[in-house]
Motif scaffolding. Structure first.
Motif, PDB file in Angstrom:
ATOM      1  N   ARG A   2       0.956  -1.225  -0.164  1.00 21.54           N
ATOM      2  CA  ARG A   2      -0.093   0.023  -0.118  1.00 21.54           C
ATOM      3  C   ARG A   2       1.069   1.251   0.114  1.00 21.54           C
ATOM      4  N   ASP A   3       0.022   2.389  -0.449  1.00 20.33           N
ATOM      5  CA  ASP A   3       0.824   3.572  -0.317  1.00 20.33           C
ATOM      6  C   ASP A   3       0.846   4.261   0.951  1.00 20.33           C
ATOM      7  N   ARG A   4       1.943   4.423   1.721  1.00 17.10           N
ATOM      8  CA  ARG A   4       1.884   4.838   3.131  1.00 17.10           C
ATOM      9  C   ARG A   4       2.608   5.794   3.635  1.00 17.10           C
ATOM     10  N   VAL A 161      13.979  -0.740   2.446  1.00 16.00           N
ATOM     11  CA  VAL A 161      13.530   0.534   2.390  1.00 16.00           C
ATOM     12  C   VAL A 161      12.163   0.796   2.754  1.00 16.00           C
ATOM     13  N   PRO A 162      11.944   2.000   3.138  1.00 17.60           N
ATOM     14  CA  PRO A 162      10.527   2.300   3.332  1.00 17.60           C
ATOM     15  C   PRO A 162       9.781   2.329   2.272  1.00 17.60           C
ATOM     16  N   THR A 163       9.980   3.162   1.101  1.00 25.01           N
ATOM     17  CA  THR A 163       9.403   3.349   0.100  1.00 25.01           C
ATOM     18  C   THR A 163      10.085   3.432  -1.348  1.00 25.01           C
ATOM     19  N   ALA A 173      15.427  -6.333  -6.949  1.00 27.52           N
ATOM     20  CA  ALA A 173      14.974  -7.616  -6.463  1.00 27.52           C
ATOM     21  C   ALA A 173      16.141  -8.552  -7.004  1.00 27.52           C
ATOM     22  N   ARG A 174      16.296  -8.389  -8.434  1.00 34.22           N
ATOM     23  CA  ARG A 174      17.091  -9.470  -9.356  1.00 34.22           C
ATOM     24  C   ARG A 174      18.590  -9.240  -8.868  1.00 34.22           C
ATOM     25  N   LEU A 175      18.871  -8.303  -8.328  1.00 32.86           N
ATOM     26  CA  LEU A 175      20.444  -8.262  -7.817  1.00 32.86           C
ATOM     27  C   LEU A 175      20.721  -8.552  -6.468  1.00 32.86           C
ATOM     28  N   VAL A 176      19.860  -8.995  -5.493  1.00 35.85           N
ATOM     29  CA  VAL A 176      20.069  -9.146  -4.193  1.00 35.85           C
ATOM     30  C   VAL A 176      19.245 -10.513  -3.979  1.00 35.85           C
ATOM     31  N   ASP A 177      19.494 -10.993  -2.628  1.00 33.14           N
ATOM     32  CA  ASP A 177      18.880 -12.303  -2.356  1.00 33.14           C
ATOM     33  C   ASP A 177      17.511 -11.964  -1.606  1.00 33.14           C
ATOM     34  N   ASP A 178      17.128 -10.919  -1.143  1.00 32.90           N
ATOM     35  CA  ASP A 178      16.007 -10.473  -0.565  1.00 32.90           C
ATOM     36  C   ASP A 178      15.674  -8.864  -0.720  1.00 32.90           C
ATOM     37  N   LEU A 179      14.530  -8.515  -0.949  1.00 35.46           N
ATOM     38  CA  LEU A 179      14.061  -6.909  -0.867  1.00 35.46           C
ATOM     39  C   LEU A 179      12.786  -6.976  -0.034  1.00 35.46           C
ATOM     40  N   VAL A 180      12.927  -5.995   0.725  1.00 34.16           N
ATOM     41  CA  VAL A 180      11.497  -5.609   1.309  1.00 34.16           C
ATOM     42  C   VAL A 180      11.443  -4.329   1.491  1.00 34.16           C
ATOM     43  N   CYS A 181      10.103  -3.836   0.998  1.00 36.50           N
ATOM     44  CA  CYS A 181       9.817  -2.285   0.814  1.00 36.50           C
ATOM     45  C   CYS A 181       8.311  -2.069   1.392  1.00 36.50           C
ATOM     46  N   ALA A 182       8.447  -1.201   2.241  1.00 33.03           N
ATOM     47  CA  ALA A 182       6.980  -0.998   2.986  1.00 33.03           C
ATOM     48  C   ALA A 182       6.056  -0.367   2.177  1.00 33.03           C
ATOM     49  N   SER A 183       6.480   0.266   1.275  1.00 32.45           N
ATOM     50  CA  SER A 183       5.424   0.945   0.445  1.00 32.45           C
ATOM     51  C   SER A 183       5.718   1.293  -0.946  1.00 32.45           C
ATOM     52  N   ASN A 184       4.722   1.241  -1.870  1.00 27.14           N
ATOM     53  CA  ASN A 184       4.967   1.484  -3.219  1.00 27.14           C
ATOM     54  C   ASN A 184       3.993   2.697  -3.736  1.00 27.14           C
ATOM     55  N   PRO A 185       4.141   4.048  -3.420  1.00 26.40           N
ATOM     56  CA  PRO A 185       3.307   5.082  -3.792  1.00 26.40           C
ATOM     57  C   PRO A 185       3.296   5.042  -5.264  1.00 26.40           C
ATOM     58  N   GLU A 186       1.948   5.452  -5.917  1.00 26.58           N
ATOM     59  CA  GLU A 186       1.344   5.337  -7.423  1.00 26.58           C
ATOM     60  C   GLU A 186       0.644   6.714  -7.508  1.00 26.58           C
ATOM     61  N   PRO A 187       1.100   7.556  -8.151  1.00 26.13           N
ATOM     62  CA  PRO A 187       2.335   7.724  -8.859  1.00 26.13           C
ATOM     63  C   PRO A 187       3.475   7.991  -7.766  1.00 26.13           C
TER      64      PRO A 187
END
Length: 236
Positions: A2-4, A161-163, A173-187
């Motif tokens: 979600r956008d947070r 990263v948070p956002t 995500a293709r460059l690391v073993d794990d990627l976590v992101c808390a928010s993907n604002p759109e736009p």
């Protein structure tokens, strides 16, 4: 995702830490914040996960006149990554690229001295390494950090990263073993849109947070397999 919006970087770090519980209390975990804005986020993550906190030196290369837009980045060890598409789109020639890169390397060296002093860089080989920033836009800065960390052969490399834009997360995500992101604002317009308070982080705050790290510098430090202080630049 979600956008947070977060109150500030410290709150963002606490939220992010809640998504990283699988890393809690790992004896091989090292949290690396990207100065300067990533360090308050990384501090909260390291405290919650009971892990050592350190920094990985990296500097964005900003488009002249649009400095918030990155066309590349430089990192510890002489690493440099460049987005050729952004570079050509804004007409940044080789001479200007060299000038900007030299300026940012000088600032990177200044921060290395300010935040680390005479201490050796942290040992990453065979560690579980978690790279933390306050957000991603183009991802160029984090790409440089990933390349610098990969050069020291960690056992596991993750980004948190948070956002960030969903597309940037998919690419990284293709460059690391794990990627976590808390928010993907759109736009997605800028990292700061995800924060109610987004003041610049200062050197004094970075030094204070490093000194208050939950495990200090102990488990993360060694005289072997360290991040290099100098090296040969790479471009892509």
């Amino acid at each position: 995702m979600r956008d947070r919006r977060f109150h500030d970087r410290r709150e963002a770090g606490r939220v992010l830490a809640g998504m990283l519980d699988r890393y809690r209390d790992r004896s091989d975990l090292l949290v690396l914040g990207l100065p300067r804005g990533g360090v308050p986020v990384a501090f909260e993550v390291a405290e919650a996960l009971n892990a050592p906190l350190e920094v990985l030196m990296v500097r964005k290369l900003g488009v002249p006149g649009h400095e918030e837009l990155a066309f590349g980045a430089v990192a510890t060890g002489g690493i440099m990554v460049v987005d050729a598409g952004v570079l050509s789109g804004f007409g940044v020639d080789g001479e200007e690229l060299d000038r900007i890169a030299e300026r940012e390397r000088a600032e990177l060296d200044r921060r290395e001295r300010a935040y680390r002093g005479d201490r050796e860089p942290p040992r990453l080989r065979d560690k579980t390494v978690l790279l933390v920033d306050d957000g991603l836009a183009t991802g160029s800065t984090m790409k440089a950090a990933i390349r610098a960390a990969r050069a020291t052969e960690p056992a596991w490399l993750a980004v948190a990263v948070p956002t960030a834009p969903a597309g940037t997360c998919e690419e990284l995500a293709r460059l690391v073993d794990d990627l976590v992101c808390a928010s993907n604002p759109e736009p997605f317009t800028a990292v700061g849109q995800s924060y109610r308070e987004f003041e610049q982080t200062g050197d004094d705050e970075v030094r204070e947070l490093l000194g208050l790290g939950p495990a200090g510098f102990g488990p993360g430090w060694s005289d072997e397999s360290q991040l290099p202080s100098h090296g040969r630049g790479l471009a892509s």
